[in-house]
Write an enzyme that holds these catalytic residues in place. Structure first.
Site, PDB file in Angstrom:
ATOM      1  N   ASN A   1     -19.871   9.290  14.005  1.00 15.22           N
ATOM      2  CA  ASN A   1     -20.473   9.779  15.246  1.00 15.22           C
ATOM      3  C   ASN A   1     -21.978   9.527  15.348  1.00 15.22           C
ATOM      4  O   ASN A   1     -22.609   9.955  16.307  1.00 15.22           O
ATOM      5  CB  ASN A   1     -20.159  11.266  15.458  1.00 15.22           C
ATOM      6  CG  ASN A   1     -20.777  12.147  14.386  1.00 15.22           C
ATOM      7  OD1 ASN A   1     -21.317  11.659  13.407  1.00 15.22           O
ATOM      8  ND2 ASN A   1     -20.687  13.444  14.575  1.00 15.22           N
ATOM      9  N   CYS A   2     -22.551   8.823  14.414  1.00 23.69           N
ATOM     10  CA  CYS A   2     -23.979   8.483  14.436  1.00 23.69           C
ATOM     11  C   CYS A   2     -24.239   7.446  15.530  1.00 23.69           C
ATOM     12  O   CYS A   2     -23.536   6.432  15.622  1.00 23.69           O
ATOM     13  CB  CYS A   2     -24.389   7.940  13.070  1.00 23.69           C
ATOM     14  SG  CYS A   2     -26.012   7.163  13.023  1.00 23.69           S
ATOM     15  N   ASP A   3     -25.239   7.678  16.360  1.00 22.21           N
ATOM     16  CA  ASP A   3     -25.549   6.761  17.457  1.00 22.21           C
ATOM     17  C   ASP A   3     -25.910   5.369  16.960  1.00 22.21           C
ATOM     18  O   ASP A   3     -25.540   4.367  17.575  1.00 22.21           O
ATOM     19  CB  ASP A   3     -26.687   7.307  18.319  1.00 22.21           C
ATOM     20  CG  ASP A   3     -26.257   8.499  19.168  1.00 22.21           C
ATOM     21  OD1 ASP A   3     -25.038   8.661  19.395  1.00 22.21           O
ATOM     22  OD2 ASP A   3     -27.133   9.273  19.588  1.00 22.21           O
TER      23      ASP A   3
ATOM     24  N   LYS B   1     -22.816   3.580  16.012  1.00 20.53           N
ATOM     25  CA  LYS B   1     -22.108   3.145  17.219  1.00 20.53           C
ATOM     26  C   LYS B   1     -22.717   1.852  17.769  1.00 20.53           C
ATOM     27  O   LYS B   1     -21.988   0.938  18.158  1.00 20.53           O
ATOM     28  CB  LYS B   1     -22.144   4.244  18.286  1.00 20.53           C
ATOM     29  CG  LYS B   1     -21.284   5.439  17.938  1.00 20.53           C
ATOM     30  CD  LYS B   1     -21.435   6.524  18.978  1.00 20.53           C
ATOM     31  CE  LYS B   1     -20.659   7.777  18.590  1.00 20.53           C
ATOM     32  NZ  LYS B   1     -20.846   8.870  19.547  1.00 20.53           N
TER      33      LYS B   1
END
Length: 111
Positions: free
Chosen positions: A6-8, A11
């Protein structure tokens, strides 16, 4: 590629790799676990300073004394206890390790 799903930044890196049709394996520390021997190797080859994300909340939550006295040994303990402290992503390609994501760096790596 190593990181947390879920780390930007993860992504962005994964989106770039997918758009370039580059195959990769993703290791999510939270889902797939941690590897002490691998972490030791990263610290040995890179040192704790670039591996530990000192801009994130995980770092800021550490006691001041722990932050002030950080070295490879204490970094390893912090990484094993909370892998969110590791700078993301850590990409390993052809034996070379790259921390973080910048499209131009990835382009140089894969082109």
């Amino acid at each position: 590629m190593y990181g947390i799903k879920n780390c930007d930044t993860i992504k962005k890196a994964r989106k770039w790799l997918d758009a370039e049709n580059i195959e990769y394996r993703f290791h999510d520390y939270k889902k797939d676990g941690t590897d002490e021997a691998l972490f030791k190797e990263w610290l040995s080859s890179l040192g704790w300073e670039p591996v530990i994300n000192r801009r994130g909340t995980t770092w800021r939550k550490l006691p001041e004394e722990q932050r002030a006295n950080m070295d490879n040994t204490s970094a390893l303990a912090a990484m094993l206890e909370n892998p969110s402290i590791i700078k993301r992503p850590l990409l390993v390609h052809d034996g070379k390790k790259t921390l973080g994501f910048k499209a131009d760096e990835y382009e140089n790596i894969f082109k």
